[in-house]
Design a protein around this motif. Structure first.
Motif, PDB file in Angstrom:
ATOM      1  N   MET A 254      53.829  36.588  27.594  1.00  0.00           N
ATOM      2  CA  MET A 254      52.734  35.671  27.409  1.00  0.00           C
ATOM      3  C   MET A 254      52.412  35.007  28.747  1.00  0.00           C
ATOM      4  O   MET A 254      53.301  34.608  29.487  1.00  0.00           O
ATOM      5  CB  MET A 254      53.115  34.629  26.359  1.00  0.00           C
ATOM      6  N   LEU A 255      51.141  34.908  29.071  1.00  0.00           N
ATOM      7  CA  LEU A 255      50.721  34.314  30.333  1.00  0.00           C
ATOM      8  C   LEU A 255      51.183  32.871  30.407  1.00  0.00           C
ATOM      9  O   LEU A 255      51.036  32.100  29.479  1.00  0.00           O
ATOM     10  CB  LEU A 255      49.203  34.385  30.471  1.00  0.00           C
ATOM     11  N   LYS A 256      51.775  32.500  31.537  1.00  0.00           N
ATOM     12  CA  LYS A 256      52.339  31.168  31.703  1.00  0.00           C
ATOM     13  C   LYS A 256      51.308  30.157  32.198  1.00  0.00           C
ATOM     14  O   LYS A 256      51.517  28.975  32.128  1.00  0.00           O
ATOM     15  CB  LYS A 256      53.503  31.233  32.683  1.00  0.00           C
ATOM     16  N   THR A 257      50.193  30.639  32.729  1.00  0.00           N
ATOM     17  CA  THR A 257      49.149  29.738  33.211  1.00  0.00           C
ATOM     18  C   THR A 257      48.073  29.632  32.134  1.00  0.00           C
ATOM     19  O   THR A 257      48.364  29.745  30.969  1.00  0.00           O
ATOM     20  CB  THR A 257      48.577  30.226  34.552  1.00  0.00           C
ATOM     21  N   LYS A 258      46.848  29.457  32.543  1.00  0.00           N
ATOM     22  CA  LYS A 258      45.763  29.307  31.568  1.00  0.00           C
ATOM     23  C   LYS A 258      45.742  30.489  30.603  1.00  0.00           C
ATOM     24  O   LYS A 258      45.731  31.637  31.035  1.00  0.00           O
ATOM     25  CB  LYS A 258      44.423  29.215  32.284  1.00  0.00           C
ATOM     26  N   PRO A 259      45.713  30.231  29.292  1.00  0.00           N
ATOM     27  CA  PRO A 259      45.784  31.322  28.329  1.00  0.00           C
ATOM     28  C   PRO A 259      44.636  32.327  28.408  1.00  0.00           C
ATOM     29  O   PRO A 259      44.805  33.466  28.078  1.00  0.00           O
ATOM     30  CB  PRO A 259      45.788  30.619  26.973  1.00  0.00           C
ATOM     31  N   LYS A 260      43.482  31.917  28.860  1.00  0.00           N
ATOM     32  CA  LYS A 260      42.342  32.839  28.900  1.00  0.00           C
ATOM     33  C   LYS A 260      41.932  33.146  30.332  1.00  0.00           C
ATOM     34  O   LYS A 260      40.764  33.340  30.614  1.00  0.00           O
ATOM     35  CB  LYS A 260      41.188  32.248  28.101  1.00  0.00           C
ATOM     36  N   LEU A 261      42.898  33.183  31.237  1.00  0.00           N
ATOM     37  CA  LEU A 261      42.625  33.504  32.631  1.00  0.00           C
ATOM     38  C   LEU A 261      42.050  34.922  32.691  1.00  0.00           C
ATOM     39  O   LEU A 261      42.673  35.864  32.224  1.00  0.00           O
ATOM     40  CB  LEU A 261      43.926  33.419  33.423  1.00  0.00           C
ATOM     41  N   PRO A 262      40.842  35.096  33.207  1.00  0.00           N
ATOM     42  CA  PRO A 262      40.220  36.424  33.182  1.00  0.00           C
ATOM     43  C   PRO A 262      40.867  37.398  34.164  1.00  0.00           C
ATOM     44  O   PRO A 262      41.300  37.016  35.237  1.00  0.00           O
ATOM     45  CB  PRO A 262      38.772  36.140  33.589  1.00  0.00           C
ATOM     46  N   PHE A 263      40.955  38.646  33.744  1.00  0.00           N
ATOM     47  CA  PHE A 263      41.442  39.729  34.588  1.00  0.00           C
ATOM     48  C   PHE A 263      40.222  40.557  34.965  1.00  0.00           C
ATOM     49  O   PHE A 263      39.648  41.244  34.128  1.00  0.00           O
ATOM     50  CB  PHE A 263      42.460  40.574  33.825  1.00  0.00           C
ATOM     51  N   LEU A 264      39.790  40.452  36.215  1.00  0.00           N
ATOM     52  CA  LEU A 264      38.577  41.124  36.680  1.00  0.00           C
ATOM     53  C   LEU A 264      38.946  42.400  37.418  1.00  0.00           C
ATOM     54  O   LEU A 264      39.895  42.428  38.191  1.00  0.00           O
ATOM     55  CB  LEU A 264      37.798  40.197  37.626  1.00  0.00           C
ATOM     56  N   VAL A 265      38.172  43.461  37.203  1.00  0.00           N
ATOM     57  CA  VAL A 265      38.410  44.744  37.863  1.00  0.00           C
ATOM     58  C   VAL A 265      37.078  45.292  38.359  1.00  0.00           C
ATOM     59  O   VAL A 265      36.103  45.323  37.626  1.00  0.00           O
ATOM     60  CB  VAL A 265      39.056  45.757  36.897  1.00  0.00           C
ATOM     61  N   ILE A 266      37.056  45.722  39.631  1.00  0.00           N
ATOM     62  CA  ILE A 266      35.842  46.273  40.235  1.00  0.00           C
ATOM     63  C   ILE A 266      36.232  47.527  41.023  1.00  0.00           C
ATOM     64  O   ILE A 266      37.249  47.534  41.706  1.00  0.00           O
ATOM     65  CB  ILE A 266      35.182  45.240  41.182  1.00  0.00           C
ATOM     66  N   ASP A 267      35.425  48.566  40.925  1.00  0.00           N
ATOM     67  CA  ASP A 267      35.714  49.798  41.667  1.00  0.00           C
ATOM     68  C   ASP A 267      35.769  49.548  43.161  1.00  0.00           C
ATOM     69  O   ASP A 267      34.960  48.807  43.716  1.00  0.00           O
ATOM     70  CB  ASP A 267      34.652  50.871  41.377  1.00  0.00           C
ATOM     71  N   TRP A 268      36.719  50.183  43.817  1.00  0.00           N
ATOM     72  CA  TRP A 268      36.949  50.013  45.252  1.00  0.00           C
ATOM     73  C   TRP A 268      35.707  50.306  46.077  1.00  0.00           C
ATOM     74  O   TRP A 268      35.389  49.583  47.001  1.00  0.00           O
ATOM     75  CB  TRP A 268      38.080  50.922  45.710  1.00  0.00           C
ATOM     76  N   LYS A 269      34.992  51.357  45.736  1.00  0.00           N
ATOM     77  CA  LYS A 269      33.860  51.766  46.558  1.00  0.00           C
ATOM     78  C   LYS A 269      32.818  50.660  46.701  1.00  0.00           C
ATOM     79  O   LYS A 269      32.059  50.645  47.648  1.00  0.00           O
ATOM     80  CB  LYS A 269      33.235  53.054  46.032  1.00  0.00           C
ATOM     81  N   ASN A 270      32.809  49.714  45.764  1.00  0.00           N
ATOM     82  CA  ASN A 270      31.864  48.604  45.833  1.00  0.00           C
ATOM     83  C   ASN A 270      32.403  47.411  46.620  1.00  0.00           C
ATOM     84  O   ASN A 270      31.694  46.436  46.810  1.00  0.00           O
ATOM     85  CB  ASN A 270      31.503  48.135  44.420  1.00  0.00           C
TER      86      ASN A 270
END
Length: 134
Positions: free
Chosen positions: A1-17
């Motif tokens: 379980m995440l120890k910090t903010k419960p709804k901390l967003p996990f963002l993912v973006i393609d490397w080429k960008n």
């Protein structure tokens, strides 16, 4: 379980960008001339693999899926001690368990990181990689 903010967003973006953004991140931790070589190797890898930049809280890094593995190339936390690095590990570990994958930190040269992964997170060292079967 995440120890910090419960709804901390996990963002993912393609490397080429994100070549410039990733270069800026890497320059933050003084890898000197190795930074350019590292970025070049990621650019080459991104031509055949789905290399992505991720961010969770103050942690940013680069990862890609490879066969039955999730491979992390680097993680950088701009504010150490806030729990976000552990949140990153938990996020990847949860995904690996759900998808029956192995978690790999590639080419770990930071001895402190290797020690943390092995002693506190259950990884094993194989060559220069830290690996965890979930």
């Amino acid at each position: 379980m995440l120890k910090t903010k419960p709804k901390l967003p996990f963002l993912v973006i393609d490397w080429k960008n994100l070549k410039k953004e990733s270069e800026r991140i890497l320059n933050n931790f003084n890898a000197s001339k190795n930074v350019r070589n590292f970025i070049k190797s990621i650019e080459i890898l991104s031509k055949t693999k789905k290399v992505q930049l991720f961010q969770l809280g103050t942690c940013k890094g680069v990862w890609y899926p490879e066969g039955s593995e999730y491979r992390i190339l680097f993680v950088f936390n701009t504010k150490k001690g806030n729990g976000h690095f552990n949140d990153v590990l938990e996020r990847f570990e949860t995904s690996c368990k759900r998808e029956d994958r192995i978690l790999v930190f590639e080419e770990v040269i930071n001895e402190e990181l290797a020690k943390h992964l092995i002693e506190k997170r259950g990884f094993v060292m194989r060559g220069s990689n830290c690996i965890k079967n979930l």
